[in-house]
Design a protein around this motif. Structure first.
Motif, PDB file in Angstrom:
ATOM      1  N   UNK A 177       2.491  -3.561 -10.316  1.00  0.00           N
ATOM      2  CA  UNK A 177       3.001  -5.008  -9.849  1.00  0.00           C
ATOM      3  C   UNK A 177       2.111  -5.970  -9.977  1.00  0.00           C
ATOM      4  N   UNK A 178       0.834  -5.929 -10.134  1.00  0.00           N
ATOM      5  CA  UNK A 178       0.049  -7.182 -10.246  1.00  0.00           C
ATOM      6  C   UNK A 178       0.339  -8.238 -11.131  1.00  0.00           C
ATOM      7  N   UNK A 179       1.056  -7.935 -12.296  1.00  0.00           N
ATOM      8  CA  UNK A 179       1.327  -8.953 -13.241  1.00  0.00           C
ATOM      9  C   UNK A 179       2.528  -9.658 -13.030  1.00  0.00           C
ATOM     10  N   UNK A 180       3.125  -9.321 -11.952  1.00  0.00           N
ATOM     11  CA  UNK A 180       4.549 -10.057 -11.991  1.00  0.00           C
ATOM     12  C   UNK A 180       4.124 -11.396 -11.194  1.00  0.00           C
ATOM     13  N   UNK A 181       5.116 -12.379 -11.581  1.00  0.00           N
ATOM     14  CA  UNK A 181       4.819 -13.536 -11.168  1.00  0.00           C
ATOM     15  C   UNK A 181       4.965 -13.980  -9.430  1.00  0.00           C
ATOM     16  N   UNK A 182       5.764 -12.854  -8.988  1.00  0.00           N
ATOM     17  CA  UNK A 182       6.043 -13.064  -7.346  1.00  0.00           C
ATOM     18  C   UNK A 182       4.760 -12.584  -6.607  1.00  0.00           C
TER      19      UNK A 182
END
Length: 208
Positions: free
Chosen positions: A173-178
């Motif tokens: 998930x580290x690449x998500x904008x959130x």
């Protein structure tokens, strides 16, 4: 013939994971029960000076025990890692997490520095036991003894297993904008205020 609108599906959501130390929880409850029993006895039977001393001792001891045993928590969600240590709460967006490491303690390295994960203690004895089991399993899998096709993964110490899970979440998930942002550190004044008041009061009562 009409064109159908194609929308990007939302990111898959996963349940939050929480990590705490069962041994710390049990020890904290036992210490609080013991302190409450001793404090109640002093308040009921002691002289005025002893009663006041007991009040300040409880003000100091209860928050201190709770801070190091009941309070520590690590919560991992899709957007952030929340680390609740004895006196601080650190909120770390996954994008700010650089590395998770366990040597003699578990630590998270971020763009703002290093933070210890009090809720995931490292047990060197447990790690040694897991390594010994892994070595025995490797010996049993050798051609000399015949490989056990149904054998599961090598055993891991609880701290190492927890960090493996946290690293997996970070990679996912580290690449998500959130999951972007800066770390936020907040002091726990609900713990610090009575602790300081109890320490000052206890020093005064002992000096009298």
């Amino acid at each position: 013939m009409t064109r159908q609108d194609r929308t990007t599906p939302p990111p898959q959501q996963y349940a939050e994971r929480s990590y705490r130390s069962p041994a710390a929880l049990v020890g904290g409850v036992l210490l609080l029960l013991l302190g409450g029993w001793l404090g109640a006895d002093a308040l009921l039977r002691g002289a005025p000076h002893a009663k006041l001393t007991a009040v300040f001792a409880l003000l100091l001891g209860v928050p201190l025990v709770a801070a190091f045993t009941l309070r520590p928590l690590v919560r991992a969600g899709d957007e952030r890692l929340t680390v609740r240590n004895p006196f601080r709460t650190i909120t770390l967006p996954w994008g700010a997490v650089e590395e998770l490491r366990a040597s003699f303690s578990t630590e998270v390295f971020t763009t703002a520095g290093k933070f210890q994960l009090w809720a995931i203690p490292v047990s060197l004895r447990q790690r040694k036991k897991a390594n010994q089991q892994a070595l025995r399993g490797a010996g049993a899998d050798s051609p000399r003894f015949g490989r056990d096709a149904g054998a599961g993964p090598a055993p891991r110490a609880m701290a190492d297993q927890a960090l493996d899970e946290l690293r997996e979440i970070k990679e996912r998930v580290a690449g998500r904008a959130e999951a972007q942002g800066e770390p936020v550190v907040r002091w726990s004044y609900a713990i610090l205020a009575p602790l300081v008041a109890g320490a000052v009061g206890l020093v005064v009562m002992i000096a009298l």
